[in-house]
Design a protein around this motif. Structure first.
Motif, PDB file in Angstrom:
ATOM      1  N   ASN A 142       0.826  -1.209   0.000  1.00 16.76           N
ATOM      2  CA  ASN A 142       0.000   0.000   0.000  1.00 16.76           C
ATOM      3  C   ASN A 142       0.860   1.260   0.000  1.00 16.76           C
ATOM      4  N   TYR A 143       1.969   1.216   0.726  1.00 17.79           N
ATOM      5  CA  TYR A 143       2.874   2.372   0.752  1.00 17.79           C
ATOM      6  C   TYR A 143       3.476   2.604  -0.634  1.00 17.79           C
ATOM      7  N   ILE A 144       3.833   1.520  -1.311  1.00 15.35           N
ATOM      8  CA  ILE A 144       4.362   1.635  -2.672  1.00 15.35           C
ATOM      9  C   ILE A 144       3.312   2.247  -3.602  1.00 15.35           C
ATOM     10  N   ILE A 180      -0.843  -2.060 -10.792  1.00 12.94           N
ATOM     11  CA  ILE A 180       0.082  -2.815  -9.950  1.00 12.94           C
ATOM     12  C   ILE A 180      -0.497  -4.177  -9.572  1.00 12.94           C
ATOM     13  N   SER A 181      -1.794  -4.214  -9.241  1.00 12.33           N
ATOM     14  CA  SER A 181      -2.418  -5.495  -8.897  1.00 12.33           C
ATOM     15  C   SER A 181      -2.391  -6.442 -10.084  1.00 12.33           C
ATOM     16  N   GLY A 182      -2.800  -5.937 -11.260  1.00  4.93           N
ATOM     17  CA  GLY A 182      -2.835  -6.787 -12.446  1.00  4.93           C
ATOM     18  C   GLY A 182      -1.460  -7.274 -12.866  1.00  4.93           C
ATOM     19  N   SER A 183      -0.494  -6.358 -12.906  1.00  4.03           N
ATOM     20  CA  SER A 183       0.842  -6.747 -13.348  1.00  4.03           C
ATOM     21  C   SER A 183       1.532  -7.661 -12.342  1.00  4.03           C
ATOM     22  N   PHE A 210       8.979 -11.465  -2.622  1.00  2.64           N
ATOM     23  CA  PHE A 210       8.734 -11.527  -4.059  1.00  2.64           C
ATOM     24  C   PHE A 210       7.556 -10.651  -4.469  1.00  2.64           C
ATOM     25  N   ILE A 211       6.467 -10.696  -3.715  1.00  2.11           N
ATOM     26  CA  ILE A 211       5.297  -9.905  -4.092  1.00  2.11           C
ATOM     27  C   ILE A 211       5.565  -8.408  -3.941  1.00  2.11           C
ATOM     28  N   ILE A 212       6.395  -8.048  -2.973  1.00  2.00           N
ATOM     29  CA  ILE A 212       6.762  -6.638  -2.808  1.00  2.00           C
ATOM     30  C   ILE A 212       7.633  -6.181  -3.973  1.00  2.00           C
ATOM     31  N   VAL A 213       8.567  -7.026  -4.380  1.00  2.00           N
ATOM     32  CA  VAL A 213       9.403  -6.702  -5.542  1.00  2.00           C
ATOM     33  C   VAL A 213       8.538  -6.551  -6.783  1.00  2.00           C
ATOM     34  N   CYS A 214       7.553  -7.426  -6.952  1.00  2.00           N
ATOM     35  CA  CYS A 214       6.647  -7.337  -8.099  1.00  2.00           C
ATOM     36  C   CYS A 214       5.903  -5.999  -8.099  1.00  2.00           C
ATOM     37  N   ALA A 215       5.398  -5.595  -6.926  1.00  2.00           N
ATOM     38  CA  ALA A 215       4.686  -4.325  -6.818  1.00  2.00           C
ATOM     39  C   ALA A 215       5.599  -3.152  -7.153  1.00  2.00           C
ATOM     40  N   TYR A 216       6.845  -3.211  -6.678  1.00  2.00           N
ATOM     41  CA  TYR A 216       7.796  -2.127  -6.930  1.00  2.00           C
ATOM     42  C   TYR A 216       8.133  -2.045  -8.420  1.00  2.00           C
ATOM     43  N   VAL A 217       8.387  -3.199  -9.045  1.00  2.00           N
ATOM     44  CA  VAL A 217       8.705  -3.222 -10.485  1.00  2.00           C
ATOM     45  C   VAL A 217       7.526  -2.685 -11.287  1.00  2.00           C
ATOM     46  N   SER A 218       6.308  -3.069 -10.906  1.00  2.00           N
ATOM     47  CA  SER A 218       5.115  -2.582 -11.594  1.00  2.00           C
ATOM     48  C   SER A 218       4.988  -1.071 -11.466  1.00  2.00           C
ATOM     49  N   GLU A 277       7.465   1.102 -11.044  1.00  2.00           N
ATOM     50  CA  GLU A 277       8.482   1.728 -11.889  1.00  2.00           C
ATOM     51  C   GLU A 277       8.063   1.711 -13.356  1.00  2.00           C
ATOM     52  N   LEU A 278       7.476   0.603 -13.793  1.00  2.00           N
ATOM     53  CA  LEU A 278       7.016   0.497 -15.179  1.00  2.00           C
ATOM     54  C   LEU A 278       5.900   1.494 -15.453  1.00  2.00           C
ATOM     55  N   LEU A 279       4.960   1.608 -14.519  1.00  2.00           N
ATOM     56  CA  LEU A 279       3.850   2.533 -14.702  1.00  2.00           C
ATOM     57  C   LEU A 279       4.336   3.976 -14.763  1.00  2.00           C
ATOM     58  N   LYS A 280       5.352   4.325 -13.988  1.00  2.00           N
ATOM     59  CA  LYS A 280       5.892   5.680 -14.007  1.00  2.00           C
ATOM     60  C   LYS A 280       6.378   6.059 -15.387  1.00  2.00           C
TER      61      LYS A 280
END
Length: 279
Positions: A14-16, A96-99, A116-124, A126-129
């Motif tokens: 949520n913070y991400i 972020i949820s979908g990706s 792993f799920i936190i890394v996925c959220a962070y990568v998503s 960065e991609l969205l930005k």
């Protein structure tokens, strides 16, 4: 123990999401507000573990919770601005949820692994930005000049700024956008170092300047490398990390001020177009 990890996982995600929303809308917000919103989202997610509370996950309740989170985390000056914030917040959540679940499905890694799920959220995020930035940059920018308020060490400095597509400078360490500002703007804050030629900086000169600064200011110093057109030699701009800048009543964080001595009577700063396109 599981519920503790579950809460921590959702708190961080949520913070991400809140931080990503803040970056996309270029809205400066307090870390305490972001943590409060993230905590509310984490506590709300605990209800998933109790089937009797399924009613809390109907569409109306989800809309209410997301509305409360945005009201806690962000400030706004009009209904139109709030609707924009809420729209971007929804967009970030959906993306972020979908990706994240796509990455988990594609890799086959157990989604309960917190790291792993936190890394996925962070990568998503960065991609969205990058996607969001490119979409916003397509928009035609009509107004080439803006009144900018610079907040530095708790003091306000007002100046007229010109939008220049040639200014795409970023701090190489933090990747923060750079706003070029005349040294004379800060004459009250830095009276002892105004006589330097900031258009001809090198490491030795910058070390001399830093020695004349107190610790609070010197800790904000950044070195911004750049190249002139048709010149392969690299030069250096002295940078200072701002608290934030304000444009059209929007507070924008993560900005570095590049100090120079450019000559122009009509404006005192040069804006990176990436900043203005997000306001």
């Amino acid at each position: 123990m599981y519920i503790e990890y579950y809460i921590i996982e959702n708190l961080l995600i949520n913070y991400i999401i809140i931080s990503c929303t803040s970056i996309l809308i270029k809205k400066h917000n307090d870390i305490k507000k972001k943590l409060a919103g993230a905590l509310l989202g984490a506590l709300y997610s605990v209800a998933y573990l109790y089937p009797a509370l399924d009613i809390l996950f109907t569409v109306p309740f989800k809309v209410i919770i997301m509305t409360i989170i945005t009201l806690i985390c962000f400030t706004y000056s009009s209904k139109r601005e709030y609707i924009r914030i809420l729209f971007v917040f929804y967009l970030v959540n959906i993306f972020i949820s979908g990706s994240t679940y796509f990455i988990i499905y594609f890799t086959g890694i157990d989604h309960l692994k917190i790291s792993f799920i936190i890394v996925c959220a962070y990568v998503s995020c960065e991609l969205l930005k990058y996607i969001y930035r490119d979409i916003k940059m397509i928009r035609y920018i009509k107004d080439l000049r803006k009144t900018v308020t610079i907040k530095l060490l708790g003091q306000n400095y007002n100046c007229e700024a010109l939008l220049d597509s040639g200014n795409l400078l970023k701090d190489p360490i933090s990747n923060n956008d750079v706003v070029i500002v005349k040294s004379s703007v800060f004459k009250n804050l830095l009276p002892d170092i105004l006589n330097y030629d900031y258009n001809d900086m090198d490491i030795i000169k910058i070390e001399e300047i830093i020695e004349k600064l107190d610790d609070e200011i010197s800790n904000r110093v950044r070195l911004i490398p750049y190249k002139h057109a048709n010149n392969n030699n690299s030069d250096i701009i002295l940078g200072l990390k701002a608290d934030y800048i304000e444009i059209d009543k929007q507070k924008i964080g993560n900005i570095v001020l590049g100090i120079t001595n450019f000559n122009d009577e009509e404006y005192s700063a040069i804006l990176n177009p990436n900043i203005l396109s997000e306001v």
